[in-house]
Write a protein that holds these residues in place. Sequence first.
Motif, short mmCIF file in Angstrom:
data_model
loop_
_atom_site.label_atom_id
_atom_site.label_comp_id
_atom_site.label_asym_id
_atom_site.label_seq_id
_atom_site.Cartn_x
_atom_site.Cartn_y
_atom_site.Cartn_z
N THR A 63 11.19 58.83 -6.68
CA THR A 63 11.97 60.01 -6.33
C THR A 63 12.86 59.76 -5.12
N PHE A 64 14.10 60.17 -5.21
CA PHE A 64 15.05 60.13 -4.10
C PHE A 64 15.35 61.57 -3.72
N GLU A 65 15.19 61.90 -2.44
CA GLU A 65 15.42 63.27 -1.99
C GLU A 65 16.56 63.37 -0.99
N GLY A 84 17.64 57.91 9.90
CA GLY A 84 16.40 57.19 10.15
C GLY A 84 15.53 56.98 8.94
N SER A 85 15.92 57.52 7.78
CA SER A 85 15.10 57.38 6.56
C SER A 85 15.08 55.94 6.08
N GLU A 104 21.11 54.21 9.28
CA GLU A 104 21.47 54.10 10.69
C GLU A 104 22.33 55.26 11.19
N CYS A 105 22.90 56.04 10.32
CA CYS A 105 23.74 57.16 10.73
C CYS A 105 22.98 58.47 10.57
N ALA A 106 23.47 59.52 11.19
CA ALA A 106 22.78 60.81 11.18
C ALA A 106 23.12 61.69 9.98
N TRP A 117 25.54 54.44 6.21
CA TRP A 117 25.38 53.14 6.85
C TRP A 117 23.89 52.81 6.88
N VAL A 118 23.54 51.60 6.40
CA VAL A 118 22.15 51.16 6.38
C VAL A 118 22.03 49.75 6.96
#
Length: 86
Positions: free
Chosen positions: A12-14, A19-20, A33-35, A70-71
């Motif tokens: 599942t992707f929510e 920070g996830s 990395e982004c909010a 951004w990851v």
Amino acid sequence: MDTMWEGTIPGTFEGYAGGSMYELSDGTRWRQECASSEYVYRERPKAHLLWNQSIGKMFLDVEGTSSVVWVAKERGGMSQMGCGAF
């Protein structure tokens, strides 16, 4: 941007949230990395990692979302323990 990887997010992707951690079908884990935040519920959505060479950053694009985030690849080790771990 150049597509560096195509696959799925198992389970599942929510949506996106700063920070996830996202685990991809190839077993790699990527930290947002982004909010940016966006709630989207999907089962095994298609996903792409996109490389922006001009700024040197990787982005995650997940099916059904309206943006990319951004990851950074999670490398493991003590960096996962956070501040004050030692």
